[in-house]
Write a protein that holds these residues in place. Structure first.
Motif, PDB file in Angstrom:
ATOM      1  N   LEU A   1       0.840  -1.190   0.000  1.00  0.00           N
ATOM      2  CA  LEU A   1       0.000   0.000   0.000  1.00  0.00           C
ATOM      3  C   LEU A   1       0.878   1.245   0.000  1.00  0.00           C
ATOM      4  N   ALA A   2       0.494   2.235  -0.797  1.00  0.00           N
ATOM      5  CA  ALA A   2       1.278   3.468  -0.879  1.00  0.00           C
ATOM      6  C   ALA A   2       0.340   4.674  -0.881  1.00  0.00           C
ATOM      7  N   GLU A   3       0.659   5.624  -0.044  1.00  0.00           N
ATOM      8  CA  GLU A   3      -0.070   6.891  -0.073  1.00  0.00           C
ATOM      9  C   GLU A   3       0.368   7.656  -1.316  1.00  0.00           C
ATOM     10  N   LEU A   4      -0.606   8.064  -2.127  1.00  0.00           N
ATOM     11  CA  LEU A   4      -0.225   8.711  -3.376  1.00  0.00           C
ATOM     12  C   LEU A   4      -1.288   9.692  -3.832  1.00  0.00           C
ATOM     13  N   ASP A   5      -0.890  10.946  -3.860  1.00  0.00           N
ATOM     14  CA  ASP A   5      -1.616  11.984  -4.578  1.00  0.00           C
ATOM     15  C   ASP A   5      -0.798  12.208  -5.840  1.00  0.00           C
ATOM     16  N   ILE A   6      -1.302  11.749  -6.988  1.00  0.00           N
ATOM     17  CA  ILE A   6      -0.450  11.743  -8.182  1.00  0.00           C
ATOM     18  C   ILE A   6      -0.177  13.143  -8.718  1.00  0.00           C
ATOM     19  N   THR A   7      -0.819  14.151  -8.161  1.00  0.00           N
ATOM     20  CA  THR A   7      -0.491  15.525  -8.558  1.00  0.00           C
ATOM     21  C   THR A   7       0.730  16.043  -7.795  1.00  0.00           C
ATOM     22  N   ARG A   8       1.282  15.232  -6.888  1.00  0.00           N
ATOM     23  CA  ARG A   8       2.469  15.631  -6.121  1.00  0.00           C
ATOM     24  C   ARG A   8       3.655  14.774  -6.584  1.00  0.00           C
ATOM     25  N   PRO A   9       4.552  15.366  -7.365  1.00  0.00           N
ATOM     26  CA  PRO A   9       5.659  14.589  -7.955  1.00  0.00           C
ATOM     27  C   PRO A   9       6.503  13.846  -6.935  1.00  0.00           C
ATOM     28  N   GLU A  10       6.706  14.430  -5.756  1.00  0.00           N
ATOM     29  CA  GLU A  10       7.546  13.761  -4.767  1.00  0.00           C
ATOM     30  C   GLU A  10       6.892  12.472  -4.272  1.00  0.00           C
ATOM     31  N   GLN A  11       5.554  12.453  -4.215  1.00  0.00           N
ATOM     32  CA  GLN A  11       4.866  11.239  -3.801  1.00  0.00           C
ATOM     33  C   GLN A  11       4.904  10.181  -4.910  1.00  0.00           C
TER      34      GLN A  11
END
Length: 288
Positions: free
Chosen positions: A62-72
């Motif tokens: 599982l990964a926390e991911l807001d794909i609009t945030r490049p670092e994530q």
């Protein structure tokens, strides 16, 4: 009980799915796990996927991911590679629906739509591509929509983002084919997901568009929960096609998608036929 053979270590795939908490994303994760593959399931709130991780802890990350945030995005891809050593299939699925006439849709809403469903999907693809090229293997699945080819009143912002993702994916497919990487553009019609519910963004309505966009608003409200498409069947179809030795560039899903795309292509062909003589007359005269 499933009659599908369990994948071996040589055939099992590692999937990376964005927007895994509901809809197509969750259906895909469940189908992938049922087949014995491994998956990096991503969401803004990964705790919503805890039940999936508990079901197959050795095959789920599982990964926390807001794909609009490049670092994530970078962190999630790095974690996937650290955990499983590779990514065989990237599924760009995260998105939302937005409804409003162009005049009703402000710049912030339009930019947010393009940011998530075009720019972020492209950035995630670019992050994964070097690893697929290095292995000369991989499949990039772009979940667009029947709206990636067709349009409707009030869906201009949504269709613009999906059209853009389709265009860049078609070019991408030609670019990466020599490197052993494949691209599959999935074009679902109306499926019974949350896109017509909580994930829908409604722009403030103007009376001037009551007859056109207003009709679409009514349709969305009436259709929610009654869409003809089954997300589980869609997930099964996607996984089946990815498993083929040769994949098509486009995969429409749902009878409504097939009908609407054929109608759109017929309109384009009719316009080209009608304009052909005029179009050809604009070329330089070869004797000039």
């Amino acid at each position: 009980m499933s009659t599908r053979p369990a994948p071996t270590s040589a055939t099992a795939k590692v999937w990376f799915v964005t927007g895994s908490s509901s809809g197509f994303g969750r259906a895909l994760v469940e189908e992938v796990l049922a087949r014995g593959d491994s998956v990096v399931a991503t969401a803004r709130r990964p705790d919503a996927l805890a039940d999936l991780a508990a079901r197959a802890p050795d095959r789920v990350h599982l990964a926390e991911l807001d794909i609009t945030r490049p670092e994530q995005v970078r962190a999630a891809v790095a974690a996937a590679l650290a955990r499983f050593g590779r990514i065989d299939v990237l599924v760009n699925n995260a998105g939302f629906s937005i409804l409003g006439a162009l005049e009703e849709t402000d710049d912030d809403a339009l930019r947010a739509t393009m940011e998530l469903m075009f720019f972020a999907a492209v950035a995630t693809t670019r992050e994964v591509l070097p690893h697929m090229r290095a292995r000369k293997s991989g499949t990039i699945v772009q979940i667009t929509s029947v709206g990636g080819i067709t349009t409707a009143p009030g869906f201009g912002a949504y269709c613009a983002a999906k059209h853009a993702l389709e265009a860049v994916s078609e070019s991408l497919a030609a670019e990466v084919e020599p490197h052993g990487v494949r691209v599959l553009v999935v074009e679902p019609g109306a499926f019974r997901t949350a896109l017509f519910g909580a994930a829908f963004r409604h722009m403030p309505a103007m009376d001037a568009y009551a007859a056109t966009v207003g009709a679409m608003r009514s349709w969305v409200t009436q259709t929610h929960g009654e869409q003809g498409g089954d997300p589980a069947k869609a997930a099964r179809a996607i996984v089946n096609v990815v498993g083929r030795s040769v994949v098509p560039l486009r995969l429409p899903l749902g009878g409504d998608a097939v009908d609407q795309i054929r109608a759109k292509l017929a309109k384009i062909a009719a316009d080209v036929d009608q304009a052909e003589a005029l179009a050809r007359a604009t070329d330089f005269d070869p004797q000039a």
